[in-house]
Design a protein around this motif. Structure first.
Motif, PDB file in Angstrom:
ATOM      1  N   SER A  95      83.192  59.464   6.995  1.00  0.00           N
ATOM      2  CA  SER A  95      83.062  60.642   6.132  1.00  0.00           C
ATOM      3  C   SER A  95      81.906  61.556   6.532  1.00  0.00           C
ATOM      4  O   SER A  95      81.774  62.646   5.973  1.00  0.00           O
ATOM      5  CB  SER A  95      82.894  60.214   4.672  1.00  0.00           C
ATOM      6  OG  SER A  95      81.719  59.465   4.495  1.00  0.00           O
ATOM      7  N   THR A  96      81.090  61.140   7.467  1.00  0.00           N
ATOM      8  CA  THR A  96      79.983  61.982   7.933  1.00  0.00           C
ATOM      9  C   THR A  96      80.134  62.304   9.416  1.00  0.00           C
ATOM     10  O   THR A  96      80.501  63.420   9.787  1.00  0.00           O
ATOM     11  CB  THR A  96      78.626  61.288   7.670  1.00  0.00           C
ATOM     12  OG1 THR A  96      78.662  59.956   8.209  1.00  0.00           O
ATOM     13  CG2 THR A  96      78.336  61.222   6.181  1.00  0.00           C
ATOM     14  N   LEU A  97      79.883  61.316  10.274  1.00  0.00           N
ATOM     15  CA  LEU A  97      79.999  61.542  11.718  1.00  0.00           C
ATOM     16  C   LEU A  97      81.427  61.905  12.108  1.00  0.00           C
ATOM     17  O   LEU A  97      81.647  62.783  12.957  1.00  0.00           O
ATOM     18  CB  LEU A  97      79.545  60.283  12.473  1.00  0.00           C
ATOM     19  CG  LEU A  97      79.617  60.347  13.998  1.00  0.00           C
ATOM     20  CD1 LEU A  97      78.732  61.463  14.539  1.00  0.00           C
ATOM     21  CD2 LEU A  97      79.230  59.005  14.619  1.00  0.00           C
ATOM     22  N   LEU A 101      82.379  65.318  14.118  1.00  0.00           N
ATOM     23  CA  LEU A 101      83.037  65.303  15.426  1.00  0.00           C
ATOM     24  C   LEU A 101      84.379  66.027  15.392  1.00  0.00           C
ATOM     25  O   LEU A 101      84.744  66.740  16.335  1.00  0.00           O
ATOM     26  CB  LEU A 101      83.227  63.861  15.891  1.00  0.00           C
ATOM     27  CG  LEU A 101      81.939  63.083  16.215  1.00  0.00           C
ATOM     28  CD1 LEU A 101      82.250  61.617  16.480  1.00  0.00           C
ATOM     29  CD2 LEU A 101      81.231  63.704  17.414  1.00  0.00           C
ATOM     30  N   THR A 102      85.123  65.845  14.284  1.00  0.00           N
ATOM     31  CA  THR A 102      86.399  66.544  14.135  1.00  0.00           C
ATOM     32  C   THR A 102      86.190  68.048  14.118  1.00  0.00           C
ATOM     33  O   THR A 102      86.911  68.810  14.783  1.00  0.00           O
ATOM     34  CB  THR A 102      87.116  66.101  12.843  1.00  0.00           C
ATOM     35  OG1 THR A 102      87.346  64.688  12.883  1.00  0.00           O
ATOM     36  CG2 THR A 102      88.451  66.821  12.684  1.00  0.00           C
ATOM     37  N   GLY A 125      86.894  75.018  12.074  1.00  0.00           N
ATOM     38  CA  GLY A 125      86.920  73.573  12.271  1.00  0.00           C
ATOM     39  C   GLY A 125      86.327  72.817  11.100  1.00  0.00           C
ATOM     40  O   GLY A 125      86.828  71.761  10.703  1.00  0.00           O
ATOM     41  N   SER A 126      85.261  73.351  10.511  1.00  0.00           N
ATOM     42  CA  SER A 126      84.613  72.712   9.366  1.00  0.00           C
ATOM     43  C   SER A 126      85.494  72.717   8.136  1.00  0.00           C
ATOM     44  O   SER A 126      85.554  71.736   7.382  1.00  0.00           O
ATOM     45  CB  SER A 126      83.285  73.419   9.053  1.00  0.00           C
ATOM     46  OG  SER A 126      82.404  73.358  10.145  1.00  0.00           O
ATOM     47  N   ILE A 127      86.201  73.819   7.925  1.00  0.00           N
ATOM     48  CA  ILE A 127      87.054  73.961   6.735  1.00  0.00           C
ATOM     49  C   ILE A 127      88.145  72.890   6.709  1.00  0.00           C
ATOM     50  O   ILE A 127      88.471  72.337   5.653  1.00  0.00           O
ATOM     51  CB  ILE A 127      87.669  75.381   6.689  1.00  0.00           C
ATOM     52  CG1 ILE A 127      86.586  76.419   6.370  1.00  0.00           C
ATOM     53  CG2 ILE A 127      88.792  75.457   5.659  1.00  0.00           C
ATOM     54  CD1 ILE A 127      87.050  77.853   6.497  1.00  0.00           C
ATOM     55  N   VAL A 128      88.703  72.565   7.874  1.00  0.00           N
ATOM     56  CA  VAL A 128      89.810  71.594   7.923  1.00  0.00           C
ATOM     57  C   VAL A 128      89.361  70.229   8.434  1.00  0.00           C
ATOM     58  O   VAL A 128      90.182  69.394   8.815  1.00  0.00           O
ATOM     59  CB  VAL A 128      90.967  72.120   8.811  1.00  0.00           C
ATOM     60  CG1 VAL A 128      91.574  73.373   8.220  1.00  0.00           C
ATOM     61  CG2 VAL A 128      90.489  72.368  10.236  1.00  0.00           C
ATOM     62  N   PHE A 320      87.834  57.453  16.523  1.00  0.00           N
ATOM     63  CA  PHE A 320      87.548  56.441  17.544  1.00  0.00           C
ATOM     64  C   PHE A 320      86.062  56.401  17.919  1.00  0.00           C
ATOM     65  O   PHE A 320      85.505  55.316  18.115  1.00  0.00           O
ATOM     66  CB  PHE A 320      88.400  56.679  18.787  1.00  0.00           C
ATOM     67  CG  PHE A 320      89.774  56.083  18.685  1.00  0.00           C
ATOM     68  CD1 PHE A 320      90.049  54.831  19.199  1.00  0.00           C
ATOM     69  CD2 PHE A 320      90.793  56.765  18.040  1.00  0.00           C
ATOM     70  CE1 PHE A 320      91.310  54.266  19.097  1.00  0.00           C
ATOM     71  CE2 PHE A 320      92.058  56.219  17.920  1.00  0.00           C
ATOM     72  CZ  PHE A 320      92.317  54.959  18.452  1.00  0.00           C
ATOM     73  N   ILE A 321      85.411  57.565  18.008  1.00  0.00           N
ATOM     74  CA  ILE A 321      83.979  57.568  18.322  1.00  0.00           C
ATOM     75  C   ILE A 321      83.181  57.016  17.139  1.00  0.00           C
ATOM     76  O   ILE A 321      82.232  56.244  17.317  1.00  0.00           O
ATOM     77  CB  ILE A 321      83.503  58.980  18.701  1.00  0.00           C
ATOM     78  CG1 ILE A 321      84.161  59.425  20.012  1.00  0.00           C
ATOM     79  CG2 ILE A 321      81.980  59.015  18.836  1.00  0.00           C
ATOM     80  CD1 ILE A 321      83.769  60.817  20.458  1.00  0.00           C
TER      81      ILE A 321
END
Length: 486
Positions: A95-97, A101-102, A125-128, A320-321
């Motif tokens: 829920s954080t990293l 990364l997403t 990218g942040s919104i979704v 995965f990361i």
């Protein structure tokens, strides 16, 4: 049709009725219920057959924030700490990293394939970047999907706790888009302030709320859910006023309360379960009314490209990361990657650029809307199929019930005993809620002076009472005796 005071209740109730009836049959055809709510809203809107004109992002944002309060709080109440504790680290990292990364990987891709600036791309990218709590809770808690080991609590913890991270990133990158003279480093203090204050406030208000609920004496049982709703909004608004993340605070507060003994807890859980569904319907209907399908068509190509990249590349990169330092089977990692449902939350967050008035706000909103619809349509309809294909699904009859399922079921216990309370017993002159009774046992009835009383959390145990206790296993009574100190 313009909504007026005279017709808004009629139109609103008809849309709710239509949504409920559509939701009743949706899973027979494999269509997620929430997607139907969204479609009904679109059909009722300006471009649809209903012709209802609604173009007020500020009102839609307000409805979205109120709805998310109920959805996150209800999800938190239903989160069993015993199930969450073993996977707490994985859930928090996801829920954080995972969200970070997403957002970065998707934002970088958007920057390459569009004419967006880097900050505008990272804003999209942040919104979704977060999974949608309403969509995940709705689908995972349906009777059609049961998962092995700790997959379900992992996914629910992630979806319930990652909206705050996405919200902070959305506000931060929106600030950078509006104020281009600021540096990326300037948003770090905002992030730390939001998350730290939100976490502290969540715990603080949770402890305070438990004390208020159990100590205040209300004359009517129906007032207790109203009290909890009031405490929920106080938690959110006070945290936001102090500069913390209100969404994080109410989720932590709800998780704490959901794992405590509360007066009239069954009534509170039933009320919030119904309100969460109502808010999901209202939220998706509102966002469906807000969007103009004709404006989405020009962005379908780029929207589909971004959506596919999010599902196939960005979400797996984040998962995965984030999970590379944890022991977890590869199939579980793949399934967590696939359950990256986007729903109403990104659409609500997409109203912030609209209200800020940035140049590409409408383009961002329409692309986000398209991403959310395709995500629910593609991922939401295939969760069961992918779970069976990866071998992480359980047979329906083996599905593990949540604490709320057990509490709200009509006959959750199998064994029954009558226990006499003597004058030297620990329980004498104490409220039931203060006893710390085992979770898998309930006091169904009290015999007092040849009268039968139906107890609740506020009922005070007296000497010579006979408790009729129900438990799901015979050996649970050992815990009951230990609790009562008999």
């Amino acid at each position: 049709m313009n909504l007026t005071i005279e017709n808004i209740l009629l139109v609103g109730s008809l849309l709710l009725l239509l949504s409920i009836l559509a939701g009743k049959t949706s899973y027979k055809f494999g269509v997620p219920t929430l997607l139907l709510f969204l479609i009904i809203g679109m059909l009722a809107g300006s471009d649809g057959i209903g012709g209802i004109h609604f173009n007020d992002p500020k009102l839609a944002q307000f409805i979205g924030i109120v709805s998310l309060n109920f959805i996150l709080f209800s999800g938190g109440l239903d989160t069993n700490w015993t199930d969450v504790k073993p996977i707490l680290r994985e859930g928090v990292v996801l829920s954080t990293l995972g969200v970070l990364l997403t957002a970065i990987s998707l934002g970088t891709f958007v920057w390459f394939v569009t004419d967006f600036t880097i900050y505008e791309s990272l804003l999209l990218g942040s919104i979704v970047s977060s999974t949608d709590a309403a969509a995940v809770f709705s689908i995972l808690r349906s009777k059609s999907l049961a998962l092995k080991t700790n997959l379900r609590p992992t996914l629910e913890l992630e979806s319930g706790s990652n909206d705050p991270m996405a919200y902070v990133m959305t506000i931060a990158f929106l600030t950078l888009v509006v104020n281009q003279d600021q540096s990326f480093i300037s948003i770090i203090p905002l992030f730390l302030q939001q998350m730290i204050l939100g976490g502290i406030a969540g715990i603080t208000f949770g402890i305070a709320s438990k004390y208020i609920i159990n100590k205040i004496k209300l004359d009517f049982e129906g007032l207790y859910p109203v009290l909890v709703i009031t405490l929920m909004f106080i938690t959110f608004s006070a945290t936001d006023f102090l500069g913390g993340n209100g969404f994080l605070a109410i989720y932590i507060c709800a998780v704490y309360l959901g794992n405590q003994d509360l007066i009239h807890k069954k009534t509170i859980l039933k009320m919030f379960d119904g309100l969460a569904w109502l808010m999901q319907i209202v939220l998706f209907l509102t966002l469906g009314l807000l969007v103009f399908p004709s404006q989405i068509i020009p962005y379908m190509g780029i929207g589909l490209l971004i959506s596919v990249f999010l599902i196939v590349v960005a979400r797996p990169i984040g998962v995965f990361i984030s999970l590379m330092f944890f022991k977890m089977k590869l199939k579980r990692r793949f399934y967590i990657s696939w359950v990256g449902l986007r729903g109403a939350v990104p659409i609500v967050f997409a109203t912030y650029p609209l209200l800020a008035g940035i140049d590409k706000a409408h383009m961002i909103f329409n692309i986000v809307f398209f991403i959310s619809v395709t995500s629910i349509l593609i991922q939401g309809t295939t969760l069961s199929i992918v779970a069976k294909w990866l071998g992480v699904a359980l047979a329906e009859q083996a599905k593990k019930l949540t604490a709320t399922d057990l509490l709200l079921s009509e006959n959750p216990k199998a064994e029954m005993k009558e226990i006499l309370i003597t004058s030297n017993c620990f329980a004498v002159n104490k409220k039931i809620v203060e006893l710390g009774f085992p979770k898998n046992a309930i006091i169904a009835m009290i015999i007092r002076d040849n009268n039968y009383l139906t107890p609740n959390g506020a009922t005070i145990i007296k000497a010579q009472d006979t408790l009729i206790v129900l438990a799901d296993k015979h050996n649970v009574f050992d815990e009951v005796y230990k609790t009562l100190k008999i």
